[in-house]
Motif scaffolding. Sequence first.
Motif, PDB file in Angstrom:
ATOM      1  N   ALA A 227       0.858  -1.328   0.002  1.00  0.00           N
ATOM      2  CA  ALA A 227       0.062   0.029  -0.093  1.00  0.00           C
ATOM      3  C   ALA A 227       0.889   1.249   0.173  1.00  0.00           C
ATOM      4  O   ALA A 227       1.943   1.185   0.625  1.00  0.00           O
ATOM      5  CB  ALA A 227      -0.871   0.015   1.142  1.00  0.00           C
ATOM      6  N   LYS A 228       0.402   2.204  -0.549  1.00  0.00           N
ATOM      7  CA  LYS A 228       1.437   3.565  -0.687  1.00  0.00           C
ATOM      8  C   LYS A 228       0.722   4.789   0.024  1.00  0.00           C
ATOM      9  O   LYS A 228      -0.557   4.918  -0.375  1.00  0.00           O
ATOM     10  CB  LYS A 228       1.280   3.806  -2.117  1.00  0.00           C
ATOM     11  CG  LYS A 228       2.261   4.960  -2.559  1.00  0.00           C
ATOM     12  CD  LYS A 228       2.379   5.118  -4.126  1.00  0.00           C
ATOM     13  CE  LYS A 228       3.495   6.567  -4.384  1.00  0.00           C
ATOM     14  NZ  LYS A 228       3.594   6.783  -5.868  1.00  0.00           N
ATOM     15  N   LEU A 233       1.960  14.470   2.177  1.00  0.00           N
ATOM     16  CA  LEU A 233       3.262  14.332   2.448  1.00  0.00           C
ATOM     17  C   LEU A 233       3.861  15.759   3.256  1.00  0.00           C
ATOM     18  O   LEU A 233       3.154  16.546   2.704  1.00  0.00           O
ATOM     19  CB  LEU A 233       4.078  13.901   1.281  1.00  0.00           C
ATOM     20  CG  LEU A 233       3.547  12.763   0.739  1.00  0.00           C
ATOM     21  CD1 LEU A 233       4.554  12.187  -0.380  1.00  0.00           C
ATOM     22  CD2 LEU A 233       3.420  11.527   1.731  1.00  0.00           C
ATOM     23  N   PRO A 234       4.799  15.710   3.843  1.00  0.00           N
ATOM     24  CA  PRO A 234       5.411  16.872   4.483  1.00  0.00           C
ATOM     25  C   PRO A 234       5.907  17.588   3.442  1.00  0.00           C
ATOM     26  O   PRO A 234       5.908  19.094   3.493  1.00  0.00           O
ATOM     27  CB  PRO A 234       6.546  16.493   5.457  1.00  0.00           C
ATOM     28  CG  PRO A 234       6.642  15.106   5.007  1.00  0.00           C
ATOM     29  CD  PRO A 234       5.422  14.415   4.566  1.00  0.00           C
ATOM     30  N   SER A 266      13.213   2.791   6.372  1.00  0.00           N
ATOM     31  CA  SER A 266      13.353   2.888   4.648  1.00  0.00           C
ATOM     32  C   SER A 266      13.668   4.328   4.429  1.00  0.00           C
ATOM     33  O   SER A 266      13.276   5.272   4.981  1.00  0.00           O
ATOM     34  CB  SER A 266      12.241   2.369   4.170  1.00  0.00           C
ATOM     35  OG  SER A 266      11.232   3.052   3.901  1.00  0.00           O
ATOM     36  N   PRO A 267      14.429   4.549   3.244  1.00  0.00           N
ATOM     37  CA  PRO A 267      14.871   5.762   2.675  1.00  0.00           C
ATOM     38  C   PRO A 267      13.551   6.596   2.630  1.00  0.00           C
ATOM     39  O   PRO A 267      13.785   8.021   2.963  1.00  0.00           O
ATOM     40  CB  PRO A 267      15.335   5.581   1.427  1.00  0.00           C
ATOM     41  CG  PRO A 267      15.956   4.298   1.403  1.00  0.00           C
ATOM     42  CD  PRO A 267      15.039   3.477   2.274  1.00  0.00           C
ATOM     43  N   PHE A 268      12.445   6.093   2.121  1.00  0.00           N
ATOM     44  CA  PHE A 268      11.327   7.041   1.984  1.00  0.00           C
ATOM     45  C   PHE A 268      10.844   7.598   3.106  1.00  0.00           C
ATOM     46  O   PHE A 268      10.388   8.723   3.342  1.00  0.00           O
ATOM     47  CB  PHE A 268      10.035   6.117   1.284  1.00  0.00           C
ATOM     48  CG  PHE A 268       8.828   6.790   1.298  1.00  0.00           C
ATOM     49  CD1 PHE A 268       8.525   7.675   0.217  1.00  0.00           C
ATOM     50  CD2 PHE A 268       7.724   6.629   2.153  1.00  0.00           C
ATOM     51  CE1 PHE A 268       7.132   8.528   0.254  1.00  0.00           C
ATOM     52  CE2 PHE A 268       6.668   7.008   2.371  1.00  0.00           C
ATOM     53  CZ  PHE A 268       6.173   7.991   1.312  1.00  0.00           C
ATOM     54  N   LEU A 273       9.849  11.729   7.507  1.00  0.00           N
ATOM     55  CA  LEU A 273      10.022  11.902   8.991  1.00  0.00           C
ATOM     56  C   LEU A 273      11.054  13.094   9.052  1.00  0.00           C
ATOM     57  O   LEU A 273      10.905  14.181   9.929  1.00  0.00           O
ATOM     58  CB  LEU A 273      10.348  10.853   9.726  1.00  0.00           C
ATOM     59  CG  LEU A 273       9.509   9.656   9.814  1.00  0.00           C
ATOM     60  CD1 LEU A 273       9.795   8.681  10.951  1.00  0.00           C
ATOM     61  CD2 LEU A 273       8.037  10.284  10.086  1.00  0.00           C
ATOM     62  N   LYS A 274      12.163  13.237   8.196  1.00  0.00           N
ATOM     63  CA  LYS A 274      13.317  14.262   8.482  1.00  0.00           C
ATOM     64  C   LYS A 274      12.583  15.609   7.977  1.00  0.00           C
ATOM     65  O   LYS A 274      12.945  16.580   8.531  1.00  0.00           O
ATOM     66  CB  LYS A 274      14.257  14.000   7.575  1.00  0.00           C
ATOM     67  CG  LYS A 274      15.621  14.744   7.607  1.00  0.00           C
ATOM     68  CD  LYS A 274      16.724  14.470   6.919  1.00  0.00           C
ATOM     69  CE  LYS A 274      17.936  15.232   6.925  1.00  0.00           C
ATOM     70  NZ  LYS A 274      18.944  15.103   5.963  1.00  0.00           N
ATOM     71  N   LYS A 275      11.841  15.629   7.018  1.00  0.00           N
ATOM     72  CA  LYS A 275      11.243  16.652   6.701  1.00  0.00           C
ATOM     73  C   LYS A 275      10.180  17.287   7.620  1.00  0.00           C
ATOM     74  O   LYS A 275      10.145  18.589   7.718  1.00  0.00           O
ATOM     75  CB  LYS A 275      10.251  16.570   5.154  1.00  0.00           C
ATOM     76  CG  LYS A 275       9.790  17.738   4.457  1.00  0.00           C
ATOM     77  CD  LYS A 275      11.004  18.694   3.884  1.00  0.00           C
ATOM     78  CE  LYS A 275      10.315  19.879   3.411  1.00  0.00           C
ATOM     79  NZ  LYS A 275      11.193  20.809   2.828  1.00  0.00           N
TER      80      LYS A 275
END
Length: 306
Positions: A227-228, A233-234, A266-268, A273-275
Amino acid sequence: MRGRFVLSGARIKRTTSNVKHLRVFTQTVWMAYMAKRLIEEGKSTTLRDLYYMAESYGVKFKDQQESDSIIADVEALLGVSREQLRIFPEERATIYGDLTIRYNVHGYERTILNLTASPDGVAIGPALAAADFQDCGAEKVIMVESGGMFTRLIEEKAHEKFKAVLIHTAGQAPRLARHFAYRLKRELGLPVYIFTDGDPWGAHIAMVIISGSANAAHVDSLVIPDAKWIGILPTDIEDYRLPFEKFNEKDWKRLHDLMADPRYQSPFWRNQLKKFEEEGKKSEQQALSIYGLSYVTEKYLPEKLI
């Protein structure tokens, strides 16, 4: 499978020969007995019902949480979900789209329903969750956090424009909603997209649909790994110039909890979360309405569902 909760190999033993185990052993046996009765009698009940029913049998739970945890133990012990044992929560999600189902519960075996029958959507209750799929004109599933956005998508005929089954999760998706989406993916091959508010809480709604929850790690039919999460998104807050609010103390705590969660490595997910951490901004789904009520179906979702 990476990125989801699973049970470890650890086991516990409860025995009547240990006085410390007597209370929880009695609770477990009683819960299994009630599940057996429900199946034999073709009836269903709720988590809350069982909590109160226990008192009439002289079985004591200190609170609802303890009762629910025993039900989870019975699930793990028997290798089936509580829904298969005909035990359901109170909450209900709703669904709307070109999907025709046939009920298979007693007394409704010949009832066929297209899920566009009500402009408010159809409740995903126990009978619907177990219904047989008869025909499907949809090509995807969009799970939507808020009721306002769910209604907006119905009014904008998103189910037709995107050939989608729409599921309103009403916040954190109930197990029946997650199970129904799992069935749509597994039985009909429909990809699942998740559309939430742009905040750490929305991110976690998406992650529970994708990877499951700790409390239901033993139930595979609640997990949709591919699922995507499509938004908000931030990065959307800046890219679409959406109105936003700054994080409050609870938002920051939730974000830091997610950053420590192994499912978000994961990278995504690290990037998302970093954003959030860099900007400290959150935005609701309804913020898209700043550009007009139809913007979500004319601009935003077409770019997200590519």
